[in-house]
Scaffold this active site. Structure first.
Site, short mmCIF file in Angstrom:
data_model
loop_
_atom_site.label_atom_id
_atom_site.label_comp_id
_atom_site.label_asym_id
_atom_site.label_seq_id
_atom_site.Cartn_x
_atom_site.Cartn_y
_atom_site.Cartn_z
N ASP A 1 -4.23 10.93 18.66
CA ASP A 1 -3.46 10.08 19.58
C ASP A 1 -2.27 9.47 18.84
O ASP A 1 -2.42 8.90 17.76
CB ASP A 1 -4.36 8.98 20.13
CG ASP A 1 -3.79 8.27 21.33
OD1 ASP A 1 -2.56 8.23 21.47
OD2 ASP A 1 -4.59 7.76 22.12
N HIS B 1 0.00 7.23 20.43
CA HIS B 1 0.52 6.11 21.22
C HIS B 1 0.65 4.87 20.35
O HIS B 1 -0.33 4.19 20.06
CB HIS B 1 -0.40 5.83 22.42
CG HIS B 1 -0.35 6.90 23.44
ND1 HIS B 1 -1.22 7.97 23.43
CD2 HIS B 1 0.46 7.07 24.50
CE1 HIS B 1 -0.94 8.76 24.45
NE2 HIS B 1 0.08 8.24 25.12
#
Length: 142
Positions: free
Chosen positions: A14, A16
């Protein structure tokens, strides 16, 4: 009482980063010592950072939906590494698809996480839980 240390990061593949930066800023402003390991972080990076800094909490973020897979076995790895009492927090979009959050929460609690947050949880909620779990008063507004 000295500052409590929190290891913060985004697990797995991930990337983000925005929410991670917001958490870092908010936790630091509240008086915690934050060690932000950033994005794309495997479990071992969280654990190693917690050992090196004598952290009280590991705070895992995941927004791409694979948090359940990425977090499996983390409590056991923490225990094996000598972090038996460390608090484990996880939050974000931690599963794929639309699932009942109470069921998701129960799965993460069974995996050994102490706090499990759905998407959209406020920073204030996490700060309240940190104060409850660590007995630490905020610097701002105290």
């Amino acid at each position: 009482m000295g500052k409590k240390t929190i290891v913060l990061g985004v697990i797995g593949a991930d990337c983000h980063a925005v929410g991670n930066k917001i958490l870092d800023y908010s936790l630091t402003a509240a008086g915690y010592d934050v060690v932000n390991i950033g994005v794309l972080s495997p479990q071992e990076d969280f654990i190693n950072a917690a050992i090196e800094t004598d952290a009280a909490v590991i705070m895992v973020s995941s927004l791409y939906g694979h948090g359940e897979i990425d977090c499996r076995g983390m409590r056991e790895k923490c225990d094996e590494a000598g972090l038996k009492g460390i608090k484990l927090y996880v939050g974000g979009n931690i599963v794929v698809g639309k699932q009942d959050f109470q069921e998701v929460k129960q799965r993460f609690l069974k995996m050994g996480f102490d706090r499990v947050y759905p998407p959209g949880t406020t920073v204030e909620t996490a700060l309240k839980d940190l104060r409850e779990d660590l007995g630490f008063a905020e610097v701002i507004g105290a």
